[in-house]
Design a protein around this motif. Structure first.
Motif, mmCIF file in Angstrom:
data_model
loop_
_atom_site.group_PDB
_atom_site.id
_atom_site.type_symbol
_atom_site.label_atom_id
_atom_site.label_comp_id
_atom_site.label_asym_id
_atom_site.label_seq_id
_atom_site.Cartn_x
_atom_site.Cartn_y
_atom_site.Cartn_z
ATOM 1 N N GLN A 113 -46.270 16.983 58.262
ATOM 2 C CA GLN A 113 -46.783 15.963 57.361
ATOM 3 C C GLN A 113 -47.106 14.715 58.174
ATOM 4 O OE1 GLN A 113 -47.225 16.324 54.003
ATOM 5 N NE2 GLN A 113 -46.527 18.436 54.143
ATOM 6 N N VAL A 114 -48.346 14.258 58.122
ATOM 7 C CA VAL A 114 -48.743 13.061 58.849
ATOM 8 C C VAL A 114 -48.576 11.867 57.918
ATOM 9 C CG1 VAL A 114 -50.621 11.901 60.056
ATOM 10 C CG2 VAL A 114 -50.370 14.377 60.230
ATOM 11 N N ASN A 115 -47.801 10.886 58.378
ATOM 12 C CA ASN A 115 -47.541 9.694 57.583
ATOM 13 C C ASN A 115 -47.576 8.477 58.511
ATOM 14 O OD1 ASN A 115 -46.871 7.967 55.532
ATOM 15 N ND2 ASN A 115 -44.685 8.414 55.625
ATOM 16 N N VAL A 116 -48.768 7.982 58.769
ATOM 17 C CA VAL A 116 -48.939 6.859 59.681
ATOM 18 C C VAL A 116 -49.015 5.570 58.875
ATOM 19 C CG1 VAL A 116 -50.406 5.860 61.460
ATOM 20 C CG2 VAL A 116 -50.144 8.330 61.315
ATOM 21 N N THR A 117 -48.182 4.621 59.236
ATOM 22 C CA THR A 117 -48.178 3.324 58.560
ATOM 23 C C THR A 117 -48.794 2.276 59.485
ATOM 24 O OG1 THR A 117 -46.008 2.712 59.420
ATOM 25 C CG2 THR A 117 -46.059 3.934 57.335
ATOM 26 N N ASP A 118 -48.913 1.052 58.994
ATOM 27 C CA ASP A 118 -49.445 -0.015 59.838
ATOM 28 C C ASP A 118 -48.332 -0.862 60.448
ATOM 29 O OD1 ASP A 118 -48.652 -1.254 57.539
ATOM 30 O OD2 ASP A 118 -50.458 -2.475 57.304
ATOM 31 N N LYS A 119 -47.140 -0.284 60.551
ATOM 32 C CA LYS A 119 -46.009 -0.959 61.178
ATOM 33 C C LYS A 119 -46.293 -1.179 62.662
ATOM 34 C CE LYS A 119 -41.580 0.459 62.592
ATOM 35 N NZ LYS A 119 -40.598 1.498 62.581
ATOM 36 N N LYS A 120 -45.948 -2.355 63.155
ATOM 37 C CA LYS A 120 -46.173 -2.683 64.561
ATOM 38 C C LYS A 120 -45.306 -1.810 65.465
ATOM 39 C CE LYS A 120 -48.870 -6.176 63.564
ATOM 40 N NZ LYS A 120 -50.294 -6.038 63.637
ATOM 41 N N ILE A 121 -45.800 -1.549 66.660
ATOM 42 C CA ILE A 121 -45.088 -0.707 67.625
ATOM 43 C C ILE A 121 -43.934 -1.478 68.249
ATOM 44 C CG2 ILE A 121 -45.254 0.497 69.824
ATOM 45 C CD1 ILE A 121 -48.151 1.033 69.213
ATOM 46 N N SER A 122 -42.750 -0.885 68.179
ATOM 47 C CA SER A 122 -41.605 -1.473 68.871
ATOM 48 C C SER A 122 -40.963 -0.468 69.826
ATOM 49 C CB SER A 122 -40.572 -1.982 67.869
ATOM 50 O OG SER A 122 -40.054 -0.910 67.125
#
Length: 172
Positions: free
Chosen positions: A23-32
């Protein structure tokens, strides 16, 4: 020899099952956090990945680089986290605790920087719990969410394109 072929077939079947259920679930959360998987038989200069992480503002303690080698050589001992085919069992079973720890880490981005078709590398990619998987492998498009089509030797092009797409996806 026959058992090796059965083990490989078992792992291929498990890989196909993993990729079909993904399941692909990409959010716009910044990379940490950033995970990187390389094939040490194809590339030895891993320092460039530290520079890559620094350019996308990932702190060194949130960067984890692992390498895979198809054969166990003495000169690879300088590499901290190098894994071999013997670290994989039947049906995708991972025998190495450190590798299992890497796979259980939920990275914001996983970069798969290898070209050669190696079943174990594909298993590492598929088993990873990373949110966004980026690679250069062109064979199985189900492995990565974003494929940047470059050669291994064109790292600067890869870095530039990665930065561009991460900006578009609002990740950096």
């Amino acid at each position: 020899m026959i058992l090796k072929a059965f083990k490989e077939k078992s792992n291929k079947k498990y890989l196909n099952k993993l990729l079909s259920e993904r399941q692909v679930n990409v959010t716009d959360k910044k990379i940490s956090s950033l995970g990187i998987v390389i094939n040490i038989n194809e590339i030895q200069d891993f320092e460039r990945f530290n520079v890559l992480a620094e350019s996308i503002k990932v702190r060194p303690n949130k960067l984890k680089i692992i390498a895979f080698s198809e054969s166990k050589k003495d000169d690879l001992n300088s590499w901290d986290n190098c894994y071999y085919p013997k670290d994989f069992g039947w049906k995708g079973d991972i025998k190495n605790i450190e590798l299992q720890s890497f796979l259980n880490t939920k990275f914001d981005v996983l970069v798969n920087y290898y070209e050669k078709e190696v079943l174990e590398l594909k298993l590492i990619t598929a088993l990873s719990k990373s949110e966004l998987k980026i690679g250069i492998s062109k064979s199985d498009e189900r492995l990565n969410d974003l494929i940047i089509k470059t050669n291994l030797k064109e790292f600067d092009v890869f870095k530039k394109e990665l930065f561009k797409y991460l900006t578009i996806l609002n990740k950096i």
